[in-house]
Design a protein around this motif. Structure first.
Motif, mmCIF file in Angstrom:
data_model
loop_
_atom_site.group_PDB
_atom_site.id
_atom_site.type_symbol
_atom_site.label_atom_id
_atom_site.label_comp_id
_atom_site.label_asym_id
_atom_site.label_seq_id
_atom_site.Cartn_x
_atom_site.Cartn_y
_atom_site.Cartn_z
ATOM 1 N N THR A 212 0.828 -1.211 0.000
ATOM 2 C CA THR A 212 0.000 0.000 0.000
ATOM 3 C C THR A 212 0.864 1.263 0.000
ATOM 4 O OG1 THR A 212 -0.117 0.061 2.408
ATOM 5 C CG2 THR A 212 -1.800 -1.223 1.267
ATOM 6 N N PRO A 213 0.372 2.328 -0.647
ATOM 7 C CA PRO A 213 1.116 3.601 -0.663
ATOM 8 C C PRO A 213 1.337 4.169 0.733
ATOM 9 C CG PRO A 213 -0.649 3.614 -2.308
ATOM 10 C CD PRO A 213 -0.862 2.394 -1.460
ATOM 11 N N GLU A 214 0.368 3.930 1.655
ATOM 12 C CA GLU A 214 0.502 4.462 3.014
ATOM 13 C C GLU A 214 1.748 3.912 3.708
ATOM 14 O OE1 GLU A 214 -3.715 4.708 1.781
ATOM 15 O OE2 GLU A 214 -2.218 3.098 1.817
ATOM 16 N N VAL A 215 2.029 2.631 3.466
ATOM 17 C CA VAL A 215 3.182 2.003 4.120
ATOM 18 C C VAL A 215 4.485 2.611 3.618
ATOM 19 C CG1 VAL A 215 4.487 -0.133 4.361
ATOM 20 C CG2 VAL A 215 2.002 -0.155 4.619
ATOM 21 N N TRP A 216 4.673 2.597 2.297
ATOM 22 C CA TRP A 216 5.933 3.098 1.743
ATOM 23 C C TRP A 216 6.043 4.612 1.900
ATOM 24 C CZ3 TRP A 216 9.569 -0.194 1.306
ATOM 25 C CH2 TRP A 216 9.271 -1.542 1.051
ATOM 26 N N GLY A 217 4.911 5.307 1.840
ATOM 27 C CA GLY A 217 4.946 6.745 2.078
ATOM 28 C C GLY A 217 5.387 7.075 3.487
ATOM 29 N N SER A 218 4.877 6.314 4.463
ATOM 30 C CA SER A 218 5.253 6.539 5.866
ATOM 31 C C SER A 218 6.726 6.223 6.096
ATOM 32 C CB SER A 218 4.386 5.676 6.783
ATOM 33 O OG SER A 218 3.037 6.073 6.719
ATOM 34 N N LEU A 219 7.201 5.124 5.524
ATOM 35 C CA LEU A 219 8.610 4.758 5.694
ATOM 36 C C LEU A 219 9.527 5.786 5.028
ATOM 37 C CD1 LEU A 219 8.424 0.886 5.123
ATOM 38 C CD2 LEU A 219 8.536 2.118 7.299
ATOM 39 N N ALA A 220 9.098 6.294 3.863
ATOM 40 C CA ALA A 220 9.904 7.320 3.186
ATOM 41 C C ALA A 220 9.922 8.609 4.001
ATOM 42 C CB ALA A 220 9.340 7.579 1.791
ATOM 43 N N LEU A 221 8.743 9.011 4.513
ATOM 44 C CA LEU A 221 8.671 10.223 5.334
ATOM 45 C C LEU A 221 9.546 10.081 6.571
ATOM 46 C CD1 LEU A 221 7.448 12.974 6.085
ATOM 47 C CD2 LEU A 221 5.518 11.742 7.116
ATOM 48 N N GLY A 222 9.502 8.905 7.207
ATOM 49 C CA GLY A 222 10.320 8.680 8.389
ATOM 50 C C GLY A 222 11.802 8.800 8.088
ATOM 51 N N SER A 223 12.242 8.190 6.996
ATOM 52 C CA SER A 223 13.659 8.232 6.624
ATOM 53 C C SER A 223 14.108 9.649 6.290
ATOM 54 C CB SER A 223 13.904 7.309 5.423
ATOM 55 O OG SER A 223 13.541 5.981 5.728
ATOM 56 N N ILE A 224 13.280 10.381 5.525
ATOM 57 C CA ILE A 224 13.623 11.759 5.153
ATOM 58 C C ILE A 224 13.671 12.658 6.390
ATOM 59 C CG2 ILE A 224 12.798 13.795 3.906
ATOM 60 C CD1 ILE A 224 11.631 11.824 1.813
ATOM 61 N N SER A 225 12.710 12.472 7.306
ATOM 62 C CA SER A 225 12.665 13.301 8.515
ATOM 63 C C SER A 225 13.875 13.056 9.404
ATOM 64 C CB SER A 225 11.376 13.017 9.294
ATOM 65 O OG SER A 225 10.238 13.378 8.550
ATOM 66 N N LEU A 226 14.288 11.810 9.541
ATOM 67 C CA LEU A 226 15.459 11.516 10.367
ATOM 68 C C LEU A 226 16.740 12.041 9.725
ATOM 69 C CD1 LEU A 226 14.614 7.919 11.652
ATOM 70 C CD2 LEU A 226 14.480 10.082 12.888
ATOM 71 N N ALA A 227 16.811 11.983 8.383
ATOM 72 C CA ALA A 227 17.963 12.578 7.700
ATOM 73 C C ALA A 227 17.988 14.091 7.916
ATOM 74 C CB ALA A 227 17.910 12.242 6.209
ATOM 75 N N ALA A 228 16.806 14.711 7.860
ATOM 76 C CA ALA A 228 16.716 16.153 8.120
ATOM 77 C C ALA A 228 17.124 16.478 9.551
ATOM 78 C CB ALA A 228 15.286 16.638 7.854
ATOM 79 N N PHE A 229 16.759 15.600 10.490
ATOM 80 C CA PHE A 229 17.137 15.790 11.894
ATOM 81 C C PHE A 229 18.660 15.849 12.039
ATOM 82 C CE2 PHE A 229 18.485 13.483 15.775
ATOM 83 C CZ PHE A 229 18.121 14.436 16.717
ATOM 84 N N VAL A 230 19.356 14.907 11.414
ATOM 85 C CA VAL A 230 20.824 14.901 11.492
ATOM 86 C C VAL A 230 21.395 16.159 10.849
ATOM 87 C CG1 VAL A 230 22.906 13.681 10.770
ATOM 88 C CG2 VAL A 230 20.920 12.378 11.548
#
Length: 460
Positions: A212-230
Protein backbone atom coordinates in the motif's frame (compact mmCIF):
# COMPACT_ATOMS: atom_id res chain seq x y z
CA UNK A 1 12.76 10.03 44.40
CA UNK A 2 14.61 9.75 41.09
CA UNK A 3 14.10 5.98 41.08
CA UNK A 4 10.40 6.42 41.93
CA UNK A 5 10.02 8.73 38.94
CA UNK A 6 11.71 6.21 36.64
CA UNK A 7 9.57 3.38 37.99
CA UNK A 8 6.37 5.36 37.35
CA UNK A 9 7.40 6.13 33.76
CA UNK A 10 8.46 2.58 32.91
CA UNK A 11 5.41 1.07 34.60
CA UNK A 12 3.19 3.24 32.46
CA UNK A 13 4.70 1.75 29.31
CA UNK A 14 3.69 -1.78 30.36
CA UNK A 15 0.84 -1.55 32.86
CA UNK A 16 -1.76 -1.89 30.11
CA UNK A 17 -0.15 -4.85 28.30
CA UNK A 18 -2.03 -7.57 30.19
CA UNK A 19 -5.17 -5.46 29.80
CA UNK A 20 -4.83 -5.22 26.00
CA UNK A 21 -7.54 -7.82 25.23
CA UNK A 22 -9.97 -6.07 27.60
CA UNK A 23 -9.17 -2.64 26.12
CA UNK A 24 -9.78 -4.05 22.64
CA UNK A 25 -13.18 -5.37 23.66
CA UNK A 26 -14.15 -2.20 25.52
CA UNK A 27 -13.07 0.31 22.89
CA UNK A 28 -13.51 -1.93 19.80
CA UNK A 29 -9.88 -1.90 18.60
CA UNK A 30 -8.25 -4.40 16.21
CA UNK A 31 -5.00 -6.19 17.08
CA UNK A 32 -2.89 -3.83 14.95
CA UNK A 33 -4.69 -0.77 16.33
CA UNK A 34 -4.08 -1.99 19.88
CA UNK A 35 -0.33 -1.57 19.39
CA UNK A 36 -0.92 2.20 19.42
CA UNK A 37 -2.05 1.99 23.05
CA UNK A 38 1.64 1.23 23.68
CA UNK A 39 3.27 3.11 20.83
CA UNK A 40 1.38 6.39 21.39
CA UNK A 41 3.11 6.52 24.78
CA UNK A 42 6.58 5.25 23.97
CA UNK A 43 6.90 7.14 20.67
CA UNK A 44 5.98 10.46 22.32
CA UNK A 45 8.28 9.56 25.21
CA UNK A 46 11.23 8.75 22.96
CA UNK A 47 10.55 11.53 20.47
CA UNK A 48 10.42 14.40 22.98
CA UNK A 49 13.13 13.14 25.34
CA UNK A 50 15.85 15.16 23.64
CA UNK A 51 14.00 18.45 23.90
CA UNK A 52 13.02 17.52 27.46
CA UNK A 53 16.69 17.09 28.31
CA UNK A 54 17.55 20.42 26.71
CA UNK A 55 14.71 22.15 28.56
CA UNK A 56 16.16 20.89 31.84
CA UNK A 57 19.54 22.43 30.99
CA UNK A 58 18.00 25.80 30.09
CA UNK A 59 15.17 26.16 32.62
CA UNK A 60 16.59 24.21 35.56
CA UNK A 61 16.10 20.52 36.21
CA UNK A 62 13.93 20.74 39.32
CA UNK A 63 11.48 23.08 37.59
CA UNK A 64 11.37 20.87 34.49
CA UNK A 65 10.93 17.75 36.60
CA UNK A 66 7.97 19.31 38.44
CA UNK A 67 6.26 20.40 35.20
CA UNK A 68 6.68 16.91 33.75
CA UNK A 69 5.26 15.14 36.81
CA UNK A 70 2.29 17.54 36.92
CA UNK A 71 1.44 17.00 33.25
CA UNK A 72 1.92 13.25 33.65
CA UNK A 73 -0.57 13.10 36.53
CA UNK A 74 -3.18 15.11 34.59
CA UNK A 75 -2.72 12.97 31.46
CA UNK A 76 -3.05 9.79 33.52
CA UNK A 77 -6.37 11.01 34.91
CA UNK A 78 -7.59 11.76 31.37
CA UNK A 79 -6.47 8.33 30.11
CA UNK A 80 -8.36 6.62 32.93
CA UNK A 81 -11.54 8.52 32.06
CA UNK A 82 -11.22 8.22 28.25
CA UNK A 83 -14.62 7.25 26.75
CA UNK A 84 -13.21 6.42 23.30
CA UNK A 85 -10.11 4.98 21.66
CA UNK A 86 -9.17 8.35 20.15
CA UNK A 87 -9.16 10.13 23.51
CA UNK A 88 -7.23 7.27 25.11
CA UNK A 89 -4.49 7.50 22.47
CA UNK A 90 -4.31 11.30 22.83
CA UNK A 91 -3.98 10.96 26.61
CA UNK A 92 -1.30 8.26 26.19
CA UNK A 93 0.66 10.59 23.90
CA UNK A 94 0.35 13.35 26.52
CA UNK A 95 1.73 10.94 29.11
CA UNK A 96 4.68 10.25 26.82
CA UNK A 97 5.44 13.95 26.37
CA UNK A 98 5.24 14.48 30.15
CA UNK A 99 7.56 11.53 30.78
CA UNK A 100 9.99 13.00 28.25
CA UNK A 101 10.04 16.27 30.20
CA UNK A 102 10.59 14.68 33.64
CA UNK A 103 12.86 11.69 33.01
CA UNK A 104 16.02 13.34 31.58
CA UNK A 105 16.16 15.74 34.51
CA UNK A 106 15.93 12.79 36.92
CA UNK A 107 18.78 10.86 35.28
CA UNK A 108 20.94 13.98 34.90
CA UNK A 109 20.48 14.73 38.62
CA UNK A 110 21.50 11.16 39.42
CA UNK A 111 24.66 11.43 37.33
CA UNK A 112 25.80 14.61 39.11
CA UNK A 113 24.64 13.63 42.62
CA UNK A 114 27.00 10.63 42.92
CA UNK A 115 30.55 11.70 42.15
CA UNK A 116 32.37 8.78 43.82
CA UNK A 117 32.78 5.93 41.32
CA UNK A 118 31.51 3.01 43.43
CA UNK A 119 28.54 4.92 44.84
CA UNK A 120 27.65 6.10 41.37
CA UNK A 121 27.87 2.51 40.12
CA UNK A 122 25.46 1.38 42.85
CA UNK A 123 23.05 4.21 42.07
CA UNK A 124 23.09 3.42 38.35
CA UNK A 125 22.62 -0.29 39.17
CA UNK A 126 19.42 0.52 41.07
CA UNK A 127 18.24 2.91 38.34
CA UNK A 128 19.02 0.36 35.61
CA UNK A 129 17.26 -2.45 37.45
CA UNK A 130 14.15 -0.29 37.68
CA UNK A 131 14.41 0.67 33.99
CA UNK A 132 14.85 -2.95 32.96
CA UNK A 133 12.47 -4.76 35.28
CA UNK A 134 9.87 -2.05 35.82
CA UNK A 135 8.09 -3.13 32.66
CA UNK A 136 7.61 -6.62 34.04
CA UNK A 137 6.30 -5.24 37.33
CA UNK A 138 3.82 -3.24 35.28
CA UNK A 139 2.51 -6.45 33.75
CA UNK A 140 1.72 -7.83 37.20
CA UNK A 141 0.19 -4.63 38.54
CA UNK A 142 -1.81 -4.14 35.36
CA UNK A 143 -3.12 -7.70 35.46
CA UNK A 144 -4.16 -7.39 39.10
CA UNK A 145 -5.98 -4.10 38.59
CA UNK A 146 -7.67 -5.29 35.40
CA UNK A 147 -9.05 -8.43 37.06
CA UNK A 148 -10.07 -6.81 40.34
CA UNK A 149 -11.22 -3.37 39.15
CA UNK A 150 -10.68 -2.23 35.56
CA UNK A 151 -7.88 -1.49 33.11
CA UNK A 152 -8.58 2.17 33.85
CA UNK A 153 -7.28 1.74 37.40
CA UNK A 154 -3.75 1.33 36.03
CA UNK A 155 -3.95 4.91 34.76
CA UNK A 156 -5.48 6.34 37.94
CA UNK A 157 -2.67 4.72 39.96
CA UNK A 158 -0.22 7.30 38.63
CA UNK A 159 -2.12 10.23 40.10
CA UNK A 160 -1.36 9.71 43.84
CA UNK A 161 2.23 8.75 43.00
CA UNK A 162 2.62 11.97 41.02
CA UNK A 163 1.17 14.05 43.83
CA UNK A 164 3.55 12.41 46.33
CA UNK A 165 6.54 13.17 44.10
CA UNK A 166 5.49 16.81 43.74
CA UNK A 167 5.27 17.16 47.52
CA UNK A 168 8.77 15.68 47.88
CA UNK A 169 10.43 17.90 45.26
CA UNK A 170 10.92 21.09 47.38
CA UNK A 171 12.44 19.08 50.23
CA UNK A 172 14.69 16.60 48.46
CA UNK A 173 15.59 18.06 45.06
CA UNK A 174 17.85 21.07 44.69
CA UNK A 175 17.42 23.34 41.70
CA UNK A 176 20.25 23.37 39.18
CA UNK A 177 21.49 26.59 37.69
CA UNK A 178 19.50 27.64 34.63
CA UNK A 179 21.39 28.55 31.48
CA UNK A 180 20.68 30.89 28.63
CA UNK A 181 19.84 29.21 25.36
CA UNK A 182 17.16 28.27 22.87
CA UNK A 183 15.12 25.12 22.35
CA UNK A 184 15.79 23.32 19.09
CA UNK A 185 12.15 22.98 18.03
CA UNK A 186 12.89 21.92 14.43
CA UNK A 187 15.26 19.23 15.60
CA UNK A 188 12.66 17.94 18.04
CA UNK A 189 9.86 17.91 15.47
CA UNK A 190 11.87 16.15 12.74
CA UNK A 191 12.93 13.44 15.20
CA UNK A 192 9.35 12.91 16.43
CA UNK A 193 7.91 12.86 12.90
CA UNK A 194 10.65 10.51 11.74
CA UNK A 195 10.22 7.90 14.47
CA UNK A 196 6.40 8.09 14.41
CA UNK A 197 6.26 7.71 10.64
CA UNK A 198 8.56 4.67 10.72
CA UNK A 199 6.51 3.00 13.44
CA UNK A 200 3.26 3.81 11.62
CA UNK A 201 4.65 2.30 8.43
CA UNK A 202 5.45 -1.02 10.09
CA UNK A 203 2.15 -1.18 11.98
CA UNK A 204 0.20 -0.29 8.83
CA UNK A 205 2.08 -3.03 6.97
CA UNK A 206 0.88 -5.47 9.64
CA UNK A 207 -2.77 -4.68 8.92
CA UNK A 208 -2.79 -3.66 5.23
CA UNK A 209 0.25 -5.41 3.76
CA UNK A 210 3.45 -4.03 2.27
CA UNK A 211 1.99 -3.05 -1.09
CA UNK A 212 0.00 0.00 0.00
CA UNK A 213 1.12 3.60 -0.66
CA UNK A 214 0.50 4.46 3.01
CA UNK A 215 3.18 2.00 4.12
CA UNK A 216 5.93 3.10 1.74
CA UNK A 217 4.95 6.74 2.08
CA UNK A 218 5.25 6.54 5.87
CA UNK A 219 8.61 4.76 5.69
CA UNK A 220 9.90 7.32 3.19
CA UNK A 221 8.67 10.22 5.33
CA UNK A 222 10.32 8.68 8.39
CA UNK A 223 13.66 8.23 6.62
CA UNK A 224 13.62 11.76 5.15
CA UNK A 225 12.67 13.30 8.51
CA UNK A 226 15.46 11.52 10.37
CA UNK A 227 17.96 12.58 7.70
CA UNK A 228 16.72 16.15 8.12
CA UNK A 229 17.14 15.79 11.89
CA UNK A 230 20.82 14.90 11.49
CA UNK A 231 21.31 17.76 9.00
CA UNK A 232 19.70 20.24 11.40
CA UNK A 233 21.69 19.04 14.41
CA UNK A 234 24.94 19.42 12.51
CA UNK A 235 24.18 23.08 11.72
CA UNK A 236 21.99 24.55 14.45
CA UNK A 237 23.78 26.68 17.05
CA UNK A 238 22.24 24.93 20.09
CA UNK A 239 21.21 21.39 19.07
CA UNK A 240 19.11 19.15 21.29
CA UNK A 241 21.52 16.36 20.34
CA UNK A 242 25.10 17.58 20.15
CA UNK A 243 26.67 15.29 17.55
CA UNK A 244 29.91 15.42 19.53
CA UNK A 245 28.32 12.89 21.89
CA UNK A 246 28.72 10.31 19.11
CA UNK A 247 32.42 11.05 18.74
CA UNK A 248 33.05 8.54 21.52
CA UNK A 249 33.04 4.98 20.20
CA UNK A 250 32.02 3.80 23.64
CA UNK A 251 28.94 6.01 23.90
CA UNK A 252 27.89 5.34 20.29
CA UNK A 253 28.15 1.60 20.87
CA UNK A 254 26.15 1.89 24.09
CA UNK A 255 23.33 3.83 22.39
CA UNK A 256 23.16 1.45 19.41
CA UNK A 257 23.43 -1.66 21.57
CA UNK A 258 20.70 -0.46 23.91
CA UNK A 259 18.37 0.41 21.01
CA UNK A 260 18.79 -3.06 19.47
CA UNK A 261 18.41 -4.70 22.88
CA UNK A 262 15.03 -3.01 23.43
CA UNK A 263 13.96 -3.85 19.86
CA UNK A 264 14.23 -7.47 20.95
CA UNK A 265 13.42 -7.36 24.65
CA UNK A 266 10.31 -5.16 24.82
CA UNK A 267 8.06 -6.94 22.26
CA UNK A 268 8.42 -10.21 24.19
CA UNK A 269 6.27 -8.71 26.93
CA UNK A 270 3.61 -7.87 24.38
CA UNK A 271 3.49 -11.35 22.83
CA UNK A 272 3.90 -13.56 25.91
CA UNK A 273 0.77 -12.23 27.69
CA UNK A 274 -1.18 -12.81 24.46
CA UNK A 275 -0.01 -16.44 24.42
CA UNK A 276 -0.79 -16.92 28.11
CA UNK A 277 -4.31 -15.50 27.79
CA UNK A 278 -5.35 -16.72 24.34
CA UNK A 279 -3.66 -20.14 24.26
CA UNK A 280 -3.19 -21.22 27.89
CA UNK A 281 -6.35 -19.31 28.95
CA UNK A 282 -4.76 -17.45 31.87
CA UNK A 283 -6.62 -14.39 33.14
CA UNK A 284 -4.90 -10.99 33.30
CA UNK A 285 -3.55 -11.44 36.82
CA UNK A 286 -2.33 -14.98 36.16
CA UNK A 287 -0.57 -13.76 33.01
CA UNK A 288 1.21 -11.04 34.99
CA UNK A 289 2.23 -13.44 37.75
CA UNK A 290 3.45 -15.97 35.18
CA UNK A 291 6.11 -13.48 34.07
CA UNK A 292 7.22 -12.75 37.64
CA UNK A 293 10.23 -15.17 37.51
CA UNK A 294 11.84 -12.86 34.97
CA UNK A 295 11.30 -9.85 37.23
CA UNK A 296 12.57 -11.51 40.40
CA UNK A 297 15.78 -12.75 38.78
CA UNK A 298 16.45 -9.44 37.06
CA UNK A 299 16.05 -7.48 40.30
CA UNK A 300 18.19 -10.03 42.12
CA UNK A 301 21.05 -9.52 39.67
CA UNK A 302 21.16 -5.85 40.70
CA UNK A 303 23.00 -6.79 43.88
CA UNK A 304 25.71 -8.73 42.05
CA UNK A 305 26.32 -6.16 39.32
CA UNK A 306 28.73 -3.73 41.07
CA UNK A 307 31.17 -6.52 41.93
CA UNK A 308 30.82 -8.16 38.50
CA UNK A 309 31.53 -4.88 36.70
CA UNK A 310 34.47 -4.11 39.00
CA UNK A 311 36.01 -7.52 38.36
CA UNK A 312 35.34 -8.05 34.64
CA UNK A 313 34.50 -4.63 33.19
CA UNK A 314 31.31 -3.41 31.54
CA UNK A 315 31.97 -4.85 28.07
CA UNK A 316 32.62 -8.42 29.24
CA UNK A 317 29.59 -8.39 31.53
CA UNK A 318 27.49 -7.15 28.60
CA UNK A 319 28.71 -9.94 26.35
CA UNK A 320 27.93 -12.63 28.91
CA UNK A 321 24.54 -11.11 29.71
CA UNK A 322 23.56 -10.88 26.05
CA UNK A 323 24.63 -14.48 25.37
CA UNK A 324 22.46 -15.64 28.27
CA UNK A 325 19.53 -13.49 27.10
CA UNK A 326 19.82 -14.81 23.53
CA UNK A 327 19.81 -18.39 24.85
CA UNK A 328 16.70 -17.80 26.95
CA UNK A 329 14.87 -15.96 24.16
CA UNK A 330 15.67 -18.68 21.61
CA UNK A 331 14.35 -21.27 24.05
CA UNK A 332 11.17 -19.23 24.57
CA UNK A 333 10.64 -19.05 20.80
CA UNK A 334 10.00 -22.83 20.72
CA UNK A 335 6.41 -22.31 21.87
CA UNK A 336 3.67 -24.44 20.36
CA UNK A 337 -0.04 -24.93 20.96
CA UNK A 338 0.85 -27.89 23.21
CA UNK A 339 3.45 -26.04 25.30
CA UNK A 340 3.33 -26.22 29.08
CA UNK A 341 4.01 -23.22 31.30
CA UNK A 342 6.85 -24.68 33.39
CA UNK A 343 9.01 -26.11 30.61
CA UNK A 344 8.38 -23.65 27.81
CA UNK A 345 7.89 -20.37 29.72
CA UNK A 346 8.99 -20.52 33.36
CA UNK A 347 12.49 -21.89 32.70
CA UNK A 348 13.26 -19.68 29.67
CA UNK A 349 12.06 -16.62 31.60
CA UNK A 350 14.48 -17.48 34.42
CA UNK A 351 17.37 -17.60 31.93
CA UNK A 352 16.23 -14.39 30.24
CA UNK A 353 15.91 -12.58 33.57
CA UNK A 354 19.47 -13.53 34.50
CA UNK A 355 20.78 -12.18 31.20
CA UNK A 356 18.69 -9.00 31.27
CA UNK A 357 19.85 -8.29 34.82
CA UNK A 358 23.43 -8.09 33.53
CA UNK A 359 22.76 -5.79 30.59
CA UNK A 360 21.02 -2.55 31.51
CA UNK A 361 23.49 -1.16 34.05
CA UNK A 362 26.56 -1.45 31.76
CA UNK A 363 24.69 0.11 28.85
CA UNK A 364 23.62 3.02 31.10
CA UNK A 365 27.10 3.52 32.52
CA UNK A 366 28.79 3.44 29.11
CA UNK A 367 26.16 5.76 27.63
CA UNK A 368 27.07 8.39 30.24
CA UNK A 369 30.84 7.80 30.20
CA UNK A 370 33.19 10.80 29.97
CA UNK A 371 30.33 13.25 29.43
CA UNK A 372 31.03 16.90 30.21
CA UNK A 373 28.67 18.59 32.67
CA UNK A 374 27.22 20.79 29.92
CA UNK A 375 26.15 17.68 28.00
CA UNK A 376 24.81 15.67 30.96
CA UNK A 377 21.19 16.35 30.07
CA UNK A 378 21.62 15.51 26.38
CA UNK A 379 23.53 12.31 27.16
CA UNK A 380 20.91 11.14 29.66
CA UNK A 381 18.27 11.98 27.07
CA UNK A 382 20.00 9.80 24.49
CA UNK A 383 20.11 6.86 26.92
CA UNK A 384 16.35 7.07 27.30
CA UNK A 385 15.78 7.79 23.59
CA UNK A 386 17.59 4.57 22.70
CA UNK A 387 15.46 2.73 25.28
CA UNK A 388 12.08 4.07 24.14
CA UNK A 389 12.86 4.19 20.41
CA UNK A 390 14.06 0.60 20.48
CA UNK A 391 10.89 -0.49 22.28
CA UNK A 392 8.55 1.24 19.82
CA UNK A 393 10.36 0.23 16.63
CA UNK A 394 10.91 -3.33 17.81
CA UNK A 395 7.22 -3.71 18.64
CA UNK A 396 6.19 -2.21 15.28
CA UNK A 397 8.55 -4.45 13.30
CA UNK A 398 7.65 -7.66 15.12
CA UNK A 399 3.91 -6.91 14.95
CA UNK A 400 4.40 -6.79 11.17
CA UNK A 401 6.19 -10.15 11.37
CA UNK A 402 3.41 -11.59 13.53
CA UNK A 403 0.64 -10.50 11.15
CA UNK A 404 2.55 -11.68 8.07
CA UNK A 405 2.93 -15.18 9.55
CA UNK A 406 -0.54 -15.35 11.09
CA UNK A 407 -2.41 -14.35 7.92
CA UNK A 408 -0.83 -17.15 5.89
CA UNK A 409 -3.13 -19.77 7.41
CA UNK A 410 -6.73 -20.11 8.50
CA UNK A 411 -6.91 -18.39 11.92
CA UNK A 412 -6.45 -20.98 14.64
CA UNK A 413 -4.65 -21.52 17.92
CA UNK A 414 -1.87 -23.31 16.04
CA UNK A 415 -1.29 -20.49 13.53
CA UNK A 416 -1.55 -17.87 16.30
CA UNK A 417 1.07 -19.69 18.39
CA UNK A 418 3.35 -20.20 15.39
CA UNK A 419 3.20 -16.46 14.65
CA UNK A 420 4.16 -15.66 18.26
CA UNK A 421 7.01 -18.19 18.07
CA UNK A 422 8.42 -16.60 14.91
CA UNK A 423 8.06 -13.11 16.39
CA UNK A 424 9.98 -14.11 19.53
CA UNK A 425 12.70 -15.60 17.31
CA UNK A 426 12.81 -12.13 15.73
CA UNK A 427 13.50 -10.81 19.23
CA UNK A 428 16.48 -13.17 19.46
CA UNK A 429 17.76 -11.78 16.15
CA UNK A 430 17.62 -8.22 17.53
CA UNK A 431 19.47 -9.34 20.68
CA UNK A 432 22.13 -10.95 18.50
CA UNK A 433 22.51 -7.64 16.62
CA UNK A 434 22.98 -5.91 19.99
CA UNK A 435 25.72 -8.43 20.84
CA UNK A 436 27.46 -7.68 17.53
CA UNK A 437 27.36 -3.94 18.33
CA UNK A 438 29.06 -4.66 21.66
CA UNK A 439 31.71 -6.89 20.06
CA UNK A 440 32.50 -4.44 17.26
CA UNK A 441 32.25 -1.10 19.08
CA UNK A 442 32.47 -1.55 22.85
CA UNK A 443 34.88 -4.44 23.38
CA UNK A 444 37.81 -2.86 21.48
CA UNK A 445 37.22 0.46 23.28
CA UNK A 446 37.14 -1.34 26.63
CA UNK A 447 40.43 -3.11 25.88
CA UNK A 448 42.07 0.16 24.86
CA UNK A 449 40.95 1.85 28.09
CA UNK A 450 42.21 -1.03 30.22
CA UNK A 451 45.57 -1.06 28.40
CA UNK A 452 45.94 2.69 28.89
CA UNK A 453 45.03 2.39 32.59
CA UNK A 454 47.55 -0.41 33.08
CA UNK A 455 50.30 1.62 31.37
CA UNK A 456 49.48 4.62 33.56
CA UNK A 457 49.75 2.50 36.72
CA UNK A 458 53.20 1.25 35.65
CA UNK A 459 54.41 4.80 35.05
CA UNK A 460 53.13 6.02 38.41
Amino acid sequence: MIVTCQLMMVLDASVLVTAIPEIGRTLHLSTAALTWVQNAYILAFGGFLLIGARAGDILGRRKTFSVGITLFSVASMLAGMAPSATLLLVARAMQGIAAAIATPSALALLSVSFSEARERSKAIAVYSAVAGAGGSVGLIVGGLLTDLISWRAGMFLNVPIGIALLLMVPRYMQETESKSGRLDIMGAMTSVIGMTALAFGFVEAASAGWGTPEVWGSLALGSISLAAFVWIEARVKEPITPLRLFASRTRSGAYLGRLLLLCGNYPIFFFVPQFLQNVLHFNSLEAGLAIMPFTVIQFGMMYAMPSLVTRFGNAKVLIIGLLIAITGTSWLSMLSADSSYFTHLFLPLIVMGCGAGMIFQPFTTLGLSDVEAKDAGAASGLVNVAHQTGASLGLAVLIAVFEAVNRQAVPSTTSFTHAISVSIMGSAVFLTASLLAVLILLLPADRAQRTAAAALRKVS
